[in-house]
Design an enzyme around this catalytic site. Structure first.
Site, PDB file in Angstrom:
ATOM      1  N   ALA A  60       0.862  -1.184   0.000  1.00 59.57           N
ATOM      2  CA  ALA A  60       0.000   0.000   0.000  1.00 59.57           C
ATOM      3  C   ALA A  60       0.898   1.234   0.000  1.00 59.57           C
ATOM      4  O   ALA A  60       1.569   1.518   0.983  1.00 59.57           O
ATOM      5  CB  ALA A  60      -0.904  -0.014   1.226  1.00 59.57           C
ATOM      6  N   MET A  61       0.922   1.961  -1.104  1.00 60.68           N
ATOM      7  CA  MET A  61       1.817   3.105  -1.265  1.00 60.68           C
ATOM      8  C   MET A  61       1.024   4.403  -1.195  1.00 60.68           C
ATOM      9  O   MET A  61       0.223   4.705  -2.074  1.00 60.68           O
ATOM     10  CB  MET A  61       2.571   2.998  -2.588  1.00 60.68           C
ATOM     11  CG  MET A  61       3.435   1.742  -2.701  1.00 60.68           C
ATOM     12  SD  MET A  61       4.371   1.670  -4.258  1.00 60.68           S
ATOM     13  CE  MET A  61       5.538   3.025  -4.019  1.00 60.68           C
TER      14      MET A  61
ATOM     15  N   GLY B 137       4.208   8.589   0.620  1.00 62.60           N
ATOM     16  CA  GLY B 137       5.123   9.075   1.643  1.00 62.60           C
ATOM     17  C   GLY B 137       6.385   8.243   1.718  1.00 62.60           C
ATOM     18  O   GLY B 137       6.535   7.226   1.035  1.00 62.60           O
ATOM     19  N   VAL B 138       7.313   8.657   2.590  1.00 65.01           N
ATOM     20  CA  VAL B 138       8.603   7.979   2.684  1.00 65.01           C
ATOM     21  C   VAL B 138       8.463   6.576   3.273  1.00 65.01           C
ATOM     22  O   VAL B 138       9.173   5.654   2.861  1.00 65.01           O
ATOM     23  CB  VAL B 138       9.604   8.830   3.500  1.00 65.01           C
ATOM     24  CG1 VAL B 138       9.143   9.009   4.940  1.00 65.01           C
ATOM     25  CG2 VAL B 138      11.004   8.227   3.452  1.00 65.01           C
TER      26      VAL B 138
ATOM     27  N   SER C 193       5.933   4.178   3.246  1.00 66.13           N
ATOM     28  CA  SER C 193       5.459   3.138   2.337  1.00 66.13           C
ATOM     29  C   SER C 193       6.394   2.983   1.141  1.00 66.13           C
ATOM     30  O   SER C 193       6.541   1.883   0.591  1.00 66.13           O
ATOM     31  CB  SER C 193       4.033   3.443   1.871  1.00 66.13           C
ATOM     32  OG  SER C 193       3.965   4.682   1.203  1.00 66.13           O
TER      33      SER C 193
ATOM     34  N   CYS D 215     -10.441   4.332   8.757  1.00 57.98           N
ATOM     35  CA  CYS D 215      -9.846   4.132   7.432  1.00 57.98           C
ATOM     36  C   CYS D 215      -9.109   2.798   7.371  1.00 57.98           C
ATOM     37  O   CYS D 215      -9.250   2.040   6.413  1.00 57.98           O
ATOM     38  CB  CYS D 215      -8.903   5.283   7.110  1.00 57.98           C
ATOM     39  SG  CYS D 215      -8.175   5.191   5.463  1.00 57.98           S
TER      40      CYS D 215
ATOM     41  N   CYS E  20      -6.480  13.486   7.098  1.00 62.97           N
ATOM     42  CA  CYS E  20      -5.991  13.818   5.760  1.00 62.97           C
ATOM     43  C   CYS E  20      -7.007  14.585   4.932  1.00 62.97           C
ATOM     44  O   CYS E  20      -6.639  15.315   4.015  1.00 62.97           O
ATOM     45  CB  CYS E  20      -5.583  12.539   5.025  1.00 62.97           C
ATOM     46  SG  CYS E  20      -6.932  11.350   4.811  1.00 62.97           S
TER      47      CYS E  20
END
Length: 399
Positions: free
Chosen positions: A28-29, A32-33, A35, A122, A218
């Protein structure tokens, strides 16, 4: 991470049978740094890595704001890292389910006088449900994320543990993870610190090595959650009375969504006497549209009733001893774990009794369970339905 493959056991570094090159892992990308490093490390170890980014929202200022997550620039960053390390990358449009399962729940909870935690919802309703199913459909043996938490094989299956980096501990937001999900999930950063993760990103030359961390909520582009609540729940800002613990009206408010348990400033109440005690918000009564205030002592909570309890400790939750299980609990992501006693109740509920009082506990927050022998293992948790000011045997609720 461990060596990529152990010849003696036939297990790879993810505790899965088979060599890395024969093991597909979906990552799951978020862009961010964390992931990104997760995907890069697994690719470096030889795994068949597939990157997936969820588009959760794409509205207004959020797509341009630094520190956002899963929108606009972040999707571009995830795709750029995937191209750089040489893995396929897909973007999935989860906007509708995110709005329905997370954003609307967030607004409804605030309008009901609660303090919701959208990151938990989430993880529970989107990342570890829909995305996990997608990973299986792609033939993956595991779904890996960049969360700072650890999973290890225990005597009764995989266990969830707090990470090495206590400052980055994300266990509070992952308490709803089920046993079945734990079998499929992997968290490669659990044994790394954040500085080590950034150092790996720099070593690999990843474009996101210096990217700031995302913010918790977010989908709140300006940091004003009340605007989101008012948009999703029209009428949530109805005015009402500010009352004391005896019900006496002290003033007026412009909507309970503008207040939180423990709040002192911004009440607009002057001291009635020169030696009057400072007043704090101790309860939000949505049905009566009342903000209840009282002295600091009224904030002290001794007993909780939890709903939607998730248990990932050993054995059945209903089989816990009648006198209760001594555990450690956290009622905020930033607070230390404190000793308490856990007792199961009917209907998926539980009672938690603190050994000492806790201040500022609000319905809607999470109470996360940790083992009583050091507090490393996550045993589950639940959402706070009731917060009582003194033990039930001595007095009724004041909070």
């Amino acid at each position: 991470m461990r060596a990529s493959f152990d010849e003696a056991t036939g297990l790879n570094s993810l505790d899965l049978p088979g060599r890395p090159e024969d093991t597909r892992v979906v990552v799951a990308m978020s862009g961010g740094v964390d992931s990104s490093v997760t995907a890069a490390l697994l690719k470096e170890q030889g795994y068949d890595v597939v990157g997936i980014t969820m588009q959760l929202y794409d509205h207004g200022q959020a797509v341009k704001r630094k520190g956002a997550c899963c929108a606009g620039q972040d999707i571009h960053d995830a795709r750029r890292v995937a191209d750089q390390i040489g893995i396929p990358h897909y973007v999935l449009d989860y906007e509708e389910r995110f709005r329905r399962s997370v954003m609307e729940d967030f607004a409804s909870s605030y309008a009901a006088g609660e303090t919701p935690i959208p990151c938990v919802r989430c993880n529970e309703r989107v990342k570890f449900r829909d995305l996990l199913d997608t990973a299986r459909d792609l033939g993956a043996a595991a779904l890996a994320t960049g969360h700072y938490i650890a999973s290890r094989q225990g005597t009764q299956g995989r266990e969830l543990h707090r990470p090495r980096d206590a400052d980055r501990d994300q266990s509070y937001f992952l308490f709803t993870t089920t046993r079945a999900q734990l079998d499929f999930l992997r968290f490669p950063l659990g044994d790394l610190t954040k500085p080590q993760t950034r150092a790996i990103a720099e070593r690999m030359g990843l474009a996101v090595a210096e990217k700031p961390d995302s913010q918790d909520i977010c989908f709140v582009p300006t940091g004003r959650y009340t605007g989101v609540v008012e948009r999703l729940k029209p009428g949530a800002s109805e005015e009402g009375d500010i009352v004391d613990l005896e019900g006496r009206v002290l003033g007026r408010h412009k909507g309970i969504i503008h207040y939180t348990i423990g709040q002192r400033r911004g009440l607009g109440l002057g001291a009635s006497e020169p030696d009057s005690q400072p007043l704090f918000v101790v309860k939000l009564d949505a049905a009566r549209r009342e903000v209840v205030v009282g002295p600091k002592a009224a904030l002290e909570t001794h007993r909780l009733v939890l709903r939607e309890v998730n248990w990932i400790g050993d054995g059945a939750f209903e089989a816990l001893p009648a006198e209760g299980l001594r555990i450690m609990v956290r009622v905020r992501s930033t607070s230390a774990a404190v000793p308490a006693r856990l007792r199961p109740m009917a209907g998926g509920r539980a009672e938690v009794e603190f050994e000492a009082g806790e201040d500022g506990v609000a319905p809607g927050q999470a109470c996360v369970f940790y083992d009583g022998n050091g507090g490393s293992r996550v045993l589950g948790g639940g959402f706070i339905a009731e917060a009582h000011g003194r033990p039930l045997a001595r007095a009724a609720s004041v909070a």
